[in-house]
Design a protein around this motif. Structure first.
Motif, short mmCIF file in Angstrom:
data_model
loop_
_atom_site.label_atom_id
_atom_site.label_comp_id
_atom_site.label_asym_id
_atom_site.label_seq_id
_atom_site.Cartn_x
_atom_site.Cartn_y
_atom_site.Cartn_z
N PHE A 150 124.81 0.12 22.81
CA PHE A 150 123.46 -0.18 22.30
C PHE A 150 123.49 -1.17 21.14
O PHE A 150 122.45 -1.68 20.74
CB PHE A 150 122.74 1.11 21.86
N LEU A 151 124.68 -1.42 20.60
CA LEU A 151 124.78 -2.40 19.50
C LEU A 151 124.45 -3.80 19.99
O LEU A 151 124.19 -4.71 19.19
CB LEU A 151 126.18 -2.37 18.89
N ASN A 152 124.43 -3.98 21.33
CA ASN A 152 124.05 -5.30 21.88
C ASN A 152 122.53 -5.48 21.91
O ASN A 152 122.04 -6.57 22.17
CB ASN A 152 124.59 -5.46 23.32
N ASN A 153 121.77 -4.40 21.67
CA ASN A 153 120.31 -4.51 21.66
C ASN A 153 119.81 -4.91 20.27
O ASN A 153 120.47 -4.62 19.26
CB ASN A 153 119.65 -3.16 22.01
N ASP A 154 118.64 -5.55 20.23
CA ASP A 154 117.98 -5.77 18.93
C ASP A 154 117.27 -4.48 18.51
O ASP A 154 117.23 -4.13 17.34
CB ASP A 154 116.95 -6.90 19.04
N LEU A 155 116.71 -3.78 19.50
CA LEU A 155 115.97 -2.54 19.23
C LEU A 155 116.34 -1.49 20.27
O LEU A 155 116.19 -1.72 21.47
CB LEU A 155 114.45 -2.80 19.26
N THR A 156 116.83 -0.37 19.80
CA THR A 156 117.09 0.78 20.68
C THR A 156 116.17 1.90 20.21
O THR A 156 116.23 2.31 19.04
CB THR A 156 118.55 1.23 20.59
N VAL A 157 115.30 2.35 21.10
CA VAL A 157 114.37 3.44 20.77
C VAL A 157 114.93 4.73 21.38
O VAL A 157 115.16 4.79 22.59
CB VAL A 157 112.97 3.15 21.32
N ILE A 158 115.16 5.72 20.54
CA ILE A 158 115.67 7.01 21.03
C ILE A 158 114.62 8.08 20.71
O ILE A 158 114.33 8.35 19.53
CB ILE A 158 117.01 7.37 20.34
N VAL A 159 114.03 8.63 21.75
CA VAL A 159 113.06 9.72 21.57
C VAL A 159 113.83 11.03 21.76
O VAL A 159 114.45 11.24 22.79
CB VAL A 159 111.91 9.61 22.60
N TYR A 160 113.79 11.86 20.74
CA TYR A 160 114.60 13.08 20.77
C TYR A 160 113.69 14.30 20.73
O TYR A 160 113.01 14.54 19.74
CB TYR A 160 115.55 13.10 19.57
#
Length: 518
Positions: A347-357
Motif C-alpha cells: 500500500f506504500l505505492n498508493n497516495d491514499l489508502t483508506v482502511i475502514v475497520y
C-alpha cells in the motif's frame, strides 16, 4: 475497618532469611504474605488484593523477570519492587523494561524496604488526592462554561475537559468524585441536546456550523493529501474521543500526533448515514438523489454500506483529486485484518489508502455482539480498556507498526461514537418503524416529546423522506427508545449497553487525528 498500612506479597526462594525484615514491616502495620516461588505468587495474586509485590530477581524455576512479566500481564498497574543481588546493568535494563516500580539491592535493609513501600503507596494516595482537588477547582469553571451558552467550538473544548477528568478519575480510584463527574456529564448532555435541537437545522443549511460528517473529507483530509506521499486514512467505527485518548499512548510509540481535532457526526449517529456522508461528501438526502440505486433506507432490504468506495471515488473526482492513486479496504473480520497486515508494504505505492475497520464487529460475531459487549463492557472504564486491548493485539496496529519507519502520514477518524444508555422512554410506531434504540424513522410515531428531537420533515435534517408521512426522532442524552410490548424485558436487556444513533456528546463529537512517522 482494617487499619493495615497495606497488603504486601514478598516472593523469595530464601524467604526464611528475611524473617527479621518481615517482622519489622508487620510491626509497622503492613500485612506481609511470604512465598518462595513465582508460581505460588501468581496463584495468590488471582485470589487476593495485593498493594505491592517485593520480588526476588534470581529464583530457581520461574525467575523474577519471568514472574514480573506474568504479573504485568495479569495487572499492568501492579507495583513491583525487584530485589536483586546484582546491580549489573543488563539485569536492571530488563527489569525496568518490564516496568518495575523500584528496585533494592541485597542484603536489604528494613528501612530501605519501608521507604520504598511508603513512596509507592503514598504516591498512589497523593495522586488520587491531587486529582480530586484539581477537579474540585475545575468543577466551577466547567459549570460556568456550561451556563454561558457555548458555541460549537466551546462545546468541543468542554467535552475534551470532561473526558480529561474522566480518564484522570478512573486512574485515581475516587468513586465519590467519579459520581460527581458523571452527574456533571449528564447535565452537560442535557444542555448539549438543547443546543443541537436549536442549531442543527441551520447547520444543515450550511450556516455557521462546525465541520459535519459530509464536510470532513473536504476540510480536514483533502488538504493534507499529496501525490508521492502515502497517506493512510483509518476509519474505525464507533470510536469515541475518550477511546482515542486511551489508545493515544500506544499509537505515540510509533507515530507523532501532529493534529488532534474533533468534528460533529451528522444525525442519525449511525453507520449507514454518518459513514456514507463522510465518503460521499454529501448529506444522505443528496446521496439518495445522486445515487438512487446505491442508497438504501432503513426499511429497505440489502446492505446499507456496500457503496462506500463508489461514494469516495465520486467525492475525489469532485475535489479534483481523482489523479491520486487510491485504494479502499474494508475490514470486517480478523481474516480480512491479517490479509491487510500482510499486504501493508504494497500500500506504500498508493497516495491514499483508506482502511475502514469495523471495530465492534471485530469483537464478536455480529449476531452476538450485544451479549459480548454486555459481558465485557458494562461501563466506560471497561469499554475503554477493551478498546485498548483490542487495538494493541489487532492486525491494524501491527500493520501500522510495520510501516512506521517510512515517510507516511496516518489519519485516524470514525463515523460516530456510542453512549451508555440508562433511561428508557416509550415509543410506538407501525411495523415499518426502524429497530434502532437511539433513533426511529417511520410513520405515525408516538413518543415522549421531552426525550427526543423530532423532524416531521426529514429533509430539513438532510435526510431522505421515504414517504410523505415519514418522520425521524433522535433520543437525547442516555435515553433509549422501547416499544410498550415486552417493555420491562427490553428495558432490563438494553439498559447499560452502548448504543448509537442519537444526540449526546459521546456520539456526536468525535475525533480526527493526524499522525506522522517519527
Amino acid at each position: 475497618m482494617s487499619t493495615t498500612q497495606g497488603e504486601i506479597l514478598w516472593v523469595d526462594d530464601e524467604i526464611d532469611s528475611l524473617k527479621s525484615q518481615i517482622l519489622f514491616l508487620k510491626n509497622k502495620g503492613y500485612e506481609v504474605t511470604p512465598l518462595t516461588n513465582g508460581y505460588d505468587a501468581l496463584e495468590l495474586l488471582k485470589e487476593k488484593n495485593i498493594d505491592v509485590v517485593l520480588l526476588d530477581e534470581s529464583m530457581p524455576g520461574l525467575t523474577g523477570i519471568e514472574t514480573l512479566a506474568k504479573i504485568k500481564e495479569m495487572d499492568p498497574n501492579m507495583p513491583v519492587v525487584m530485589v536483586t543481588k546484582n546491580e549489573a546493568e543488563n539485569i536492571m535494563e530488563e527489569a525496568i523494561g518490564g516496568q518495575i516500580t523500584d528496585y533494592l539491592i541485597k542484603p536489604v535493609n528494613p528501612n530501605q524496604v519501608l521507604l520504598s513501600l511508603k513512596k509507592i503507596m503514598d504516591s498512589r494516595r497523593l495522586v488520587s488526592e491531587r486529582t480530586t482537588i484539581a477537579y474540585q477547582q475545575d468543577f466551577r469553571n466547567l459549570f460556568m462554561a456550561l451556563s454561558s451558552n457555548p458555541d460549537h467550538e466551546e462545546w468541543k473544548e468542554l467535552y475534551k475537559k470532561l473526558v480529561y477528568w474522566e480518564l484522570e478519575m478512573s486512574r485515581s480510584d475516587s468513586a465519590e468524585m467519579m459520581e460527581v463527574l458523571q452527574s456533571q456529564k449528564a447535565e452537560a448532555n442535557t444542555e448539549f441536546f438543547k443546543y443541537i435541537s436549536k442549531n442543527y437545522e441551520s447547520w444543515i443549511k450550511g450556516k455557521n456550523g462546525p465541520t459535519l460528517s459530509h464536510e470532513l473529507f473536504k476540510r480536514k483530509i483533502a488538504p493534507h493529501l499529496e501525490q508521492g506521499k502515502p497517506t493512510f486514512l483509518v476509519v474505525i467505527d464507533n470510536l469515541r474521543f475518550d477511546q482515542w485518548k486511551s489508545l493515544q499512548p500506544t499509537v505515540n510509540d510509533s507515530f507523532r500526533t501532529v493534529e488532534e481535532d474533533m468534528f460533529y457526526s451528522i444525525l442519525p449517529t449511525a453507520t449507514q448515514y454518518a459513514r456514507n456522508a463522510l465518503f460521499a461528501g454529501m448529506l444522505p438526502a443528496e446521496i439518495e438523489a445522486k445515487f438512487p440505486m446505491e442508497w438504501k433506507n432503513d426499511d429497505e432490504e440489502g446492505g446499507k454500506n456496500l457503496f462506500e468506495e463508489t461514494f469516495l471515488r465520486y467525492q475525489l473526482k469532485q475535489l479534483k483529486l481523482d489523479h491520486l492513486k487510491t485504494q479502499y479496504i474494508k475490514i470486517t473480520n480478523n481474516e480480512n485484518g491479517k490479509h491487510m497486515e500482510d499486504d501493508i508494504h504494497n500500500f506504500l505505492n498508493n497516495d491514499l489508502t483508506v482502511i475502514v475497520y469495523n471495530f465492534v464487529d471485530m469483537l464478536s460475531h455480529a449476531r452476538t455482539e450485544m451479549e459480548v459487549l454486555k459481558e465485557l463492557a458494562s461501563d466506560e472504564v471497561s469499554y475503554r480498556s477493551l478498546t485498548v486491548s483490542w487495538f494493541e493485539h489487532s492486525p491494524l496496529y501491527r500493520a501500522l507498526r510495520k510501516i512506521a519507519d517510512k515517510n507516511i502520514q496516518v489519519i485516524i477518524t470514525t463515523d460516530h461514537g456510542t453512549v451508555r444508555v440508562k433511561t428508557p422512554s416509550k415509543c410506538v410506531g407501525d411495523r415499518q418503524t426502524t429497530t434502532n434504540l437511539r433513533y426511529k424513522h417511520g410513520r405515525n410515531l408516538q413518543y415522549e416529546d421531552k426525550d427526543v428531537l423530532a423532524f416531521r420533515d426529514p429533509r430539513v435534517a438532510g435526510l431522505p423522506r421515504p414517504n410523505v408521512s415519514s418522520a425521524f426522532i433522535f433520543a437525547k442524552g442516555d435515553v433509549f427508545l422501547c416499544y410498550p410490548n415486552n417493555y420491562n424485558y427490553y428495558v432490563n436487556y438494553y439498559r447499560n449497553t452502548f448504543q448509537h444513533g442519537g444526540i449526546s456528546l459521546e456520539e456526536m463529537i468525535v475525533p480526527i487525528i493526524r499522525l506522522q512517522s517519527k
